[in-house]
Scaffold this motif. Structure first.
Motif, PDB file in Angstrom:
ATOM      1  N   UNK A 252      56.484  35.054  30.045  1.00 11.95           N
ATOM      2  CA  UNK A 252      57.601  35.371  30.936  1.00 11.95           C
ATOM      3  C   UNK A 252      58.936  35.043  30.278  1.00 11.95           C
ATOM      4  N   UNK A 253      58.979  33.969  29.481  1.00  9.91           N
ATOM      5  CA  UNK A 253      60.209  33.644  28.736  1.00  9.91           C
ATOM      6  C   UNK A 253      60.522  34.736  27.721  1.00  9.91           C
ATOM      7  N   UNK A 254      59.493  35.212  27.010  1.00 11.31           N
ATOM      8  CA  UNK A 254      59.698  36.259  26.001  1.00 11.31           C
ATOM      9  C   UNK A 254      60.137  37.570  26.650  1.00 11.31           C
ATOM     10  N   UNK A 255      59.576  37.886  27.816  1.00  8.10           N
ATOM     11  CA  UNK A 255      59.977  39.114  28.518  1.00  8.10           C
ATOM     12  C   UNK A 255      61.438  39.020  28.944  1.00  8.10           C
TER      13      UNK A 255
ATOM     14  N   UNK B 132      46.311  39.682  35.209  1.00  8.89           N
ATOM     15  CA  UNK B 132      46.168  39.887  33.769  1.00  8.89           C
ATOM     16  C   UNK B 132      45.116  38.984  33.148  1.00  8.89           C
ATOM     17  N   UNK B 133      44.886  37.806  33.734  1.00 10.74           N
ATOM     18  CA  UNK B 133      43.918  36.872  33.176  1.00 10.74           C
ATOM     19  C   UNK B 133      44.497  35.967  32.111  1.00 10.74           C
ATOM     20  N   UNK B 134      45.805  35.966  31.932  1.00 11.22           N
ATOM     21  CA  UNK B 134      46.447  35.129  30.920  1.00 11.22           C
ATOM     22  C   UNK B 134      46.454  33.688  31.417  1.00 11.22           C
ATOM     23  N   UNK B 135      46.224  32.735  30.520  1.00  8.92           N
ATOM     24  CA  UNK B 135      46.213  31.328  30.909  1.00  8.92           C
ATOM     25  C   UNK B 135      47.640  30.858  31.215  1.00  8.92           C
ATOM     26  N   UNK B 136      47.749  29.703  31.850  1.00 13.04           N
ATOM     27  CA  UNK B 136      49.048  29.210  32.321  1.00 13.04           C
ATOM     28  C   UNK B 136      50.065  28.978  31.206  1.00 13.04           C
ATOM     29  N   UNK B 137      49.715  28.284  30.102  1.00 13.44           N
ATOM     30  CA  UNK B 137      50.732  28.084  29.055  1.00 13.44           C
ATOM     31  C   UNK B 137      51.221  29.392  28.435  1.00 13.44           C
ATOM     32  N   UNK B 138      50.284  30.336  28.232  1.00 13.32           N
ATOM     33  CA  UNK B 138      50.692  31.614  27.651  1.00 13.32           C
ATOM     34  C   UNK B 138      51.485  32.454  28.651  1.00 13.32           C
ATOM     35  N   UNK B 139      51.196  32.331  29.953  1.00 11.63           N
ATOM     36  CA  UNK B 139      51.974  33.075  30.943  1.00 11.63           C
ATOM     37  C   UNK B 139      53.416  32.577  30.960  1.00 11.63           C
TER      38      UNK B 139
ATOM     39  N   UNK C 290      42.721  36.174  20.813  1.00 16.51           N
ATOM     40  CA  UNK C 290      43.234  36.641  19.531  1.00 16.51           C
ATOM     41  C   UNK C 290      43.950  35.551  18.746  1.00 16.51           C
ATOM     42  N   UNK C 291      43.890  34.321  19.256  1.00 11.61           N
ATOM     43  CA  UNK C 291      44.484  33.143  18.590  1.00 11.61           C
ATOM     44  C   UNK C 291      45.978  33.328  18.315  1.00 11.61           C
ATOM     45  N   UNK C 292      46.698  33.890  19.303  1.00 14.21           N
ATOM     46  CA  UNK C 292      48.146  34.069  19.180  1.00 14.21           C
ATOM     47  C   UNK C 292      48.818  32.860  19.814  1.00 14.21           C
ATOM     48  N   UNK C 293      49.522  32.066  19.029  1.00 16.01           N
ATOM     49  CA  UNK C 293      50.204  30.882  19.549  1.00 16.01           C
ATOM     50  C   UNK C 293      51.637  31.199  19.954  1.00 16.01           C
ATOM     51  N   UNK C 294      52.366  31.901  19.094  1.00 18.17           N
ATOM     52  CA  UNK C 294      53.770  32.222  19.371  1.00 18.17           C
ATOM     53  C   UNK C 294      53.853  33.658  19.877  1.00 18.17           C
TER      54      UNK C 294
ATOM     55  N   UNK D  23      56.079  46.152  22.423  1.00 18.47           N
ATOM     56  CA  UNK D  23      54.833  46.854  22.766  1.00 18.47           C
ATOM     57  C   UNK D  23      53.836  45.888  23.406  1.00 18.47           C
ATOM     58  N   UNK D  24      53.754  44.691  22.887  1.00 19.12           N
ATOM     59  CA  UNK D  24      52.880  43.674  23.465  1.00 19.12           C
ATOM     60  C   UNK D  24      53.407  43.238  24.836  1.00 19.12           C
ATOM     61  N   UNK D  25      54.706  43.020  24.926  1.00 16.74           N
ATOM     62  CA  UNK D  25      55.294  42.541  26.173  1.00 16.74           C
ATOM     63  C   UNK D  25      55.219  43.587  27.278  1.00 16.74           C
ATOM     64  N   UNK D  26      55.311  44.856  26.920  1.00 12.12           N
ATOM     65  CA  UNK D  26      55.299  45.909  27.941  1.00 12.12           C
ATOM     66  C   UNK D  26      53.932  46.046  28.611  1.00 12.12           C
ATOM     67  N   UNK D  27      52.878  45.505  27.999  1.00 14.46           N
ATOM     68  CA  UNK D  27      51.562  45.513  28.639  1.00 14.46           C
ATOM     69  C   UNK D  27      51.524  44.594  29.859  1.00 14.46           C
ATOM     70  N   UNK D  28      52.425  43.623  29.900  1.00 10.47           N
ATOM     71  CA  UNK D  28      52.436  42.632  30.963  1.00 10.47           C
ATOM     72  C   UNK D  28      53.591  42.850  31.942  1.00 10.47           C
ATOM     73  N   UNK D  29      54.188  44.045  31.897  1.00  8.50           N
ATOM     74  CA  UNK D  29      55.261  44.413  32.824  1.00  8.50           C
ATOM     75  C   UNK D  29      54.784  45.645  33.584  1.00  8.50           C
ATOM     76  N   UNK D  30      54.860  45.597  34.929  1.00 11.92           N
ATOM     77  CA  UNK D  30      54.414  46.709  35.761  1.00 11.92           C
ATOM     78  C   UNK D  30      55.431  47.841  35.730  1.00 11.92           C
ATOM     79  N   UNK D  31      55.067  48.981  36.320  1.00 15.43           N
ATOM     80  CA  UNK D  31      55.976  50.126  36.374  1.00 15.43           C
ATOM     81  C   UNK D  31      57.232  49.809  37.168  1.00 15.43           C
ATOM     82  N   UNK D  32      57.086  48.899  38.127  1.00 14.51           N
ATOM     83  CA  UNK D  32      58.251  48.494  38.906  1.00 14.51           C
ATOM     84  C   UNK D  32      59.080  47.456  38.154  1.00 14.51           C
ATOM     85  N   UNK D  33      58.787  47.233  36.888  1.00  9.22           N
ATOM     86  CA  UNK D  33      59.478  46.353  35.947  1.00  9.22           C
ATOM     87  C   UNK D  33      59.373  44.888  36.392  1.00  9.22           C
ATOM     88  N   UNK D  34      58.319  44.558  37.121  1.00 12.53           N
ATOM     89  CA  UNK D  34      58.058  43.169  37.471  1.00 12.53           C
ATOM     90  C   UNK D  34      57.048  42.598  36.485  1.00 12.53           C
ATOM     91  N   UNK D  35      57.141  41.311  36.234  1.00 15.22           N
ATOM     92  CA  UNK D  35      56.168  40.642  35.377  1.00 15.22           C
ATOM     93  C   UNK D  35      54.861  40.535  36.159  1.00 15.22           C
TER      94      UNK D  35
END
Length: 133
Positions: free
Chosen positions: A115-118, A104-111, A75-79, A86-98
């Motif tokens: 994690x910093x944004x979460x 998830x398939x997210x690349x290393x720089x975006x991961x 989706x060409x999201x840099x920042x 809502x976007x961040x909650x997709x990458x947090x499990x029910x146990x509130x772990x990242x």
């Protein structure tokens, strides 16, 4: 010197073929002794299905595992904004772990940015720190 010469077994000339070589004597002990420590690494693996991930099962292919691609790269999201809970909650499990990259398939720089944004969103109470008690 005569004591050192090994005597070969006698061959019955009446039953033996004239051109056949004498049979080699069989050793008294077997050449391979299986270990008592369980399955050995000397032979082929037998407990695993053939083929790579998602294939090679008995009775045909049951499923096809699609290669995971980074959502942010597609989706060409840099920042990654820490206020977009809502976007961040997709990458947090029910146990509130990242959720890790391999799931998830997210690349290393975006991961790393994710994690910093979460963690920032948790600090300002947009995302919870812990699960339900």
């Amino acid at each position: 010197m005569a004591d050192e010469i090994e005597q070969l077994p006698a061959v019955d000339t009446a039953t033996a073929e004239p051109d056949a070589a004498p049979a080699a004597p069989t050793p008294a002990t077997p050449t391979y002794v299986p270990s008592s420590r369980g399955p050995s690494s000397h032979g082929p693996r037998t407990g695993r299905p053939a083929g790579g991930p998602g294939g090679g099962r008995e009775g045909g292919r049951k499923y096809f595992r699609r290669k995971k691609v980074c959502k942010f790269c597609v989706e060409k999201i840099q920042a990654i904004d820490y206020k977009d809970f809502r976007l961040l909650s997709q990458f947090v499990a029910e146990s509130v772990k990242i959720v890790p990259r391999r799931l998830t398939g997210v690349c290393t720089p975006h991961q790393r940015r994710l994690s910093t944004a979460i963690k920032q969103a948790r600090n300002i109470a947009l995302l919870p720190f812990g699960g339900r008690a």
